[in-house]
Write an enzyme that holds these catalytic residues in place. Structure first.
Site, PDB file in Angstrom:
ATOM      1  N   CYS A 129       3.902  14.505   0.267  1.00 51.62           N
ATOM      2  CA  CYS A 129       3.879  13.883   1.588  1.00 51.62           C
ATOM      3  C   CYS A 129       5.294  13.833   2.155  1.00 51.62           C
ATOM      4  CB  CYS A 129       3.322  12.468   1.498  1.00 51.62           C
ATOM      5  SG  CYS A 129       1.595  12.381   0.987  1.00 51.62           S
ATOM      6  N   GLU A 182       6.955  11.336   3.268  1.00 51.51           N
ATOM      7  CA  GLU A 182       7.755  10.216   2.773  1.00 51.51           C
ATOM      8  C   GLU A 182       8.462  10.567   1.465  1.00 51.51           C
ATOM      9  OE1 GLU A 182       4.154   8.150   4.761  1.00 51.51           O
ATOM     10  OE2 GLU A 182       4.628  10.073   3.833  1.00 51.51           O
ATOM     11  N   ARG A 221      -0.603  11.748  16.980  1.00 51.77           N
ATOM     12  CA  ARG A 221      -1.147  10.717  16.081  1.00 51.77           C
ATOM     13  C   ARG A 221      -0.227   9.514  15.946  1.00 51.77           C
ATOM     14  NH1 ARG A 221      -2.311  13.461  10.606  1.00 51.77           N
ATOM     15  NH2 ARG A 221      -0.668  14.922  11.264  1.00 51.77           N
ATOM     16  N   TRP A 227       4.833   0.111 -12.372  1.00 47.77           N
ATOM     17  CA  TRP A 227       5.296   0.984 -13.443  1.00 47.77           C
ATOM     18  C   TRP A 227       6.706   0.617 -13.888  1.00 47.77           C
ATOM     19  CZ3 TRP A 227       9.206   4.892 -13.007  1.00 47.77           C
ATOM     20  CH2 TRP A 227       9.325   5.695 -14.144  1.00 47.77           C
TER      21      TRP A 227
END
Length: 224
Positions: free
Chosen positions: A44, A46, A72, A117
């Site tokens: 992606c 990001e 968008r 995590w």
């Protein structure tokens, strides 16, 4: 947002590259990335922006936003991106769309009660070997770091002898400040005579450090 829109206008293709992300780092610089669509699961925008920022010297991203093509507008990060951001940069903020327009929110608000995590690993705070006696006897409980991200929580204090010596401890607070805003009390806590000595002293560790750079004042304690 405008940096992301500009990248999409200039480099988007409506097929493989359809989303751009812009990231603001700790020095006020903006880093931009585009998504790379592939049926196997390309990254992606990001995540690409995070990697671009790291390659450009960023160590503590502050804010990120993604924008989609075809009007968008601002897009919220997907679940995977939220998990990555929360694990690696839990203090980052994200611009997201809402019913009342865009809003800036902490990434932790986008992933409540998440599995962390990073909590399964103990962060390491490294020191030169000469600091071991002062840390052991309690006279040193502050260290100043540049582009060395740490967070409050358990830590392994590692002293760089030929055979590493490790002490278990905890980072109790982190405060980001410009070098030239460090006061005399903070300087003395880290072993300097006064604030005037901080820049020269830290350059022994970070040769490229400037007075206007942001460092982190880290306070810690040793277990037991």
């Amino acid at each position: 947002m405008e940096a992301a829109r500009s990248a999409l206008r200039d480099s988007g293709d409506g097929d493989i590259h359809t989303v751009a992300a812009a990231l603001l780092d700790e020095s006020g610089r903006v880093h931009v990335g585009l998504n790379l669509y592939h049926f196997t699961g390309g990254p992606c925008a990001e995540l690409v922006a995070l990697a671009v920022a790291r390659a450009g010297g960023a160590r503590a991203p502050r804010l990120i936003v993604a924008v989609g093509d075809d009007g968008r507008g601002v897009l919220a990060p997907c679940g995977r991106d939220r998990q990555v951001l929360a694990d690696y940069y839990p203090d980052i903020h994200v611009i997201v769309p809402t019913g009342e327009g865009t809003q800036v929110v902490p990434v932790t608000d986008l992933l409540p009660h998440t599995y962390r995590w990073g909590n399964q690993r103990i962060q390491r705070l490294r020191f030169r070997a000469t600091y071991l006696p002062a840390v052991r006897d309690g006279s040193k409980r502050v260290t100043m770091r540049f582009r060395d991200p740490v967070q409050v929580g358990p830590a392994l204090l590692v002293f760089e002898f030929d055979d590493e010596v490790c002490l278990r401890g905890r980072i109790t607070s982190t405060v980001a400040k410009r070098v030239d805003s460090i006061n005399d009390d903070e300087a003395r806590e880290d072993g300097f005579t006064s604030a005037a000595d901080v820049l020269a002293g830290l350059r022994d560790h970070y040769p490229a450090l400037q007075a206007s750079d942001e460092i982190v004042v880290v306070r810690f304690e040793v277990d037991g």
